[in-house]
Write an enzyme that holds these catalytic residues in place. Structure first.
Site, short mmCIF file in Angstrom:
data_model
loop_
_atom_site.label_atom_id
_atom_site.label_comp_id
_atom_site.label_asym_id
_atom_site.label_seq_id
_atom_site.Cartn_x
_atom_site.Cartn_y
_atom_site.Cartn_z
N GLY A 11 2.51 33.95 34.76
CA GLY A 11 2.06 33.72 36.14
C GLY A 11 3.04 34.29 37.15
CB SER A 13 1.00 38.47 40.10
OG SER A 13 0.18 37.35 40.33
NE ARG A 14 -0.76 32.67 43.51
CZ ARG A 14 -1.98 32.22 43.77
NH1 ARG A 14 -2.87 33.01 44.32
NH2 ARG A 14 -2.31 30.97 43.51
CB VAL A 63 -0.99 31.44 29.56
CG1 VAL A 63 -0.07 32.49 30.17
CG2 VAL A 63 -1.42 30.41 30.60
CG ASN A 89 5.82 30.18 37.04
OD1 ASN A 89 6.28 29.33 37.79
ND2 ASN A 89 4.94 31.10 37.47
CE1 TYR A 152 0.25 21.44 38.79
CE2 TYR A 152 1.40 19.48 39.60
CZ TYR A 152 1.37 20.85 39.37
OH TYR A 152 2.45 21.63 39.72
CE LYS A 156 2.74 22.05 36.24
NZ LYS A 156 3.30 23.34 35.88
P1 NAD Z 1 0.97 29.95 42.44
O1 NAD Z 1 -0.43 29.45 42.42
O2 NAD Z 1 1.39 30.89 43.48
O3 NAD Z 1 1.38 30.55 41.02
C1 NAD Z 1 0.77 30.20 39.82
C2 NAD Z 1 0.57 31.46 39.04
O4 NAD Z 1 0.02 31.15 37.76
C3 NAD Z 1 -0.42 32.42 39.75
O5 NAD Z 1 0.12 33.71 39.78
C4 NAD Z 1 -1.64 32.35 38.87
O6 NAD Z 1 -2.42 33.54 38.88
C5 NAD Z 1 -1.02 32.11 37.51
N1 NAD Z 1 -1.96 31.58 36.55
C6 NAD Z 1 -2.86 30.58 36.72
N2 NAD Z 1 -3.60 30.42 35.61
C7 NAD Z 1 -3.17 31.35 34.72
C8 NAD Z 1 -3.53 31.69 33.40
N3 NAD Z 1 -4.52 31.04 32.76
N4 NAD Z 1 -2.88 32.70 32.78
C9 NAD Z 1 -1.89 33.38 33.40
N5 NAD Z 1 -1.50 33.09 34.66
C10 NAD Z 1 -2.13 32.09 35.31
O7 NAD Z 1 1.87 28.62 42.53
P2 NAD Z 1 3.42 28.38 42.33
O8 NAD Z 1 3.78 27.32 43.28
O9 NAD Z 1 4.18 29.65 42.31
O10 NAD Z 1 3.42 27.69 40.87
C11 NAD Z 1 4.21 28.14 39.79
C12 NAD Z 1 4.44 26.96 38.86
O11 NAD Z 1 5.22 25.97 39.54
C13 NAD Z 1 3.15 26.26 38.43
O12 NAD Z 1 3.23 25.87 37.09
C14 NAD Z 1 3.13 25.03 39.31
O13 NAD Z 1 2.41 23.97 38.73
C15 NAD Z 1 4.60 24.71 39.40
N6 NAD Z 1 4.95 23.85 40.53
C16 NAD Z 1 4.73 24.26 41.81
C17 NAD Z 1 5.05 23.39 42.85
C18 NAD Z 1 4.83 23.77 44.29
O14 NAD Z 1 4.94 22.88 45.15
N7 NAD Z 1 4.54 25.01 44.63
C19 NAD Z 1 5.59 22.12 42.59
C20 NAD Z 1 5.80 21.76 41.26
C21 NAD Z 1 5.48 22.63 40.24
#
Ligand code: NAD
Length: 245
Positions: A11, A13-14, A63, A89, A152, A156
């Site tokens: 994950g 790309s962003r 994934v 991630n 979720y 986690k």
């Molecule tokens: P985001 O949505 O920008 O990034 C998530 C990435 O995962 C995206 O690029 C998406 O395309 C990719 N993804 C989703 N499903 C997928 C799949 N089946 N196969 C491959 N890639 C897939 O959000 P983020 O905030 O950058 O999240 C990254 C990680 O951090 C996640 O696991 C999220 O749960 C965790 N997280 C984020 C926060 C927050 O507040 N942003 C808090 C706690 C945990």
């Protein structure tokens, strides 16, 4: 800090994954950029890394699908022959109360957030013959529970069980397994927060700001580097003091 190392980041790309990929590349790692849909964003990241003198490999795939994960690993290891670092991630999150969580949605969240990490670990460990680092991106909600995301929070919390079990099992192979539990990080995943919720969140955080993707990426760099060689089975909370353990 990661010269000569190879790393897969799911994950990437962003958001947080992209920040991890950038910081790992800046620190000398060859990074495998996994992404599911955003060809353009992934290619931009690839170009950005290569133009700055780093090395990257694009790894398109979902994934949650075993076949995709096999292809991701095949593409990566045909070029690198080994994996030193795996960062699980990729994740999805939608806000809704328990009554509105359909079976389909439950299965999608668990198969992406939890089974997706299982799929990667299953295949990657065989390529960590010289030892390695596995890092899971969990969440503070694994500890606190979630008012608007029981699926979720369950996924986690499940990751932490997987992380601790693998830490025990893989210690003899010199593979360290740890997790990061982010608080509220300013990425697309929270883009649907209203202005009011955003303000409320910031007010609740003792450090009075949302986290940035780099806050998580630097912690990840530490866990991926040999500075953390004696840490395994641990979760690092990166949340601005929002939930102190
Ligand atoms: P985001 O949505 O920008 O990034 C998530 C990435 O995962 C995206 O690029 C998406 O395309 C990719 N993804 C989703 N499903 C997928 C799949 N089946 N196969 C491959 N890639 C897939 O959000 P983020 O905030 O950058 O999240 C990254 C990680 O951090 C996640 O696991 C999220 O749960 C965790 N997280 C984020 C926060 C927050 O507040 N942003 C808090 C706690 C945990």
């Amino acid at each position: 800090m990661l010269n000569g190392k190879t790393a897969i980041i799911t994950g990437a790309s962003r958001g947080i994954g992209r920040a991890i990929a950038n910081i790992f590349a800046e620190n000398g790692a060859l990074v495998g950029i996994n992404y599911i849909k955003s060809d353009k964003k992934a290619k931009d990241l690839f170009n950005q890394i290569e133009q700055s003198g780093g090395k990257a490999i694009l790894l398109k795939g979902d994934v949650s699908k075993q076949k995709d994960v096999e292809n991701i690993l095949k593409t990566f290891t045909s070029k690198t022959k080994k994996i030193d670092i795996l960062v699980n991630n990729a994740g999805i999150y939608e806000r809704s109360n328990f009554e509105n969580i359909s079976y389909d949605r439950w299965n999608k969240v668990i198969s992406t957030n939890l089974t997706g990490s299982f799929n990667l670990c299953k295949k990657a460990i065989a390529y960590m013959k010289a030892g390695g680092k596995i890092i899971f991106i969990s969440s503070q909600l694994a500890f606190k529970g979630s008012l608007h995301g029981a699926d979720y929070a369950s996924s986690k919390a499940g990751l932490l069980g997987l992380m601790r079990s693998l830490a025990l099992e893989l210690a003899s192979k010199k593979i360290n397994v740890n997790a990061i539990a982010p608080g509220t990080i300013d990425t697309d995943i929270i883009a649907n927060y209203s202005k009011e919720i955003r303000k409320k969140r910031i007010n609740e955080i003792p450090l009075k700001r949302l986290g940035t993707p780099n806050d998580i990426a630097y912690t990840c760099l530490f866990l991926a580097s040999n500075m953390s060689d004696y840490i395994t089975g641990e979760t690092i909370n990166v949340n601005g003091g929002l939930y102190i353990h």
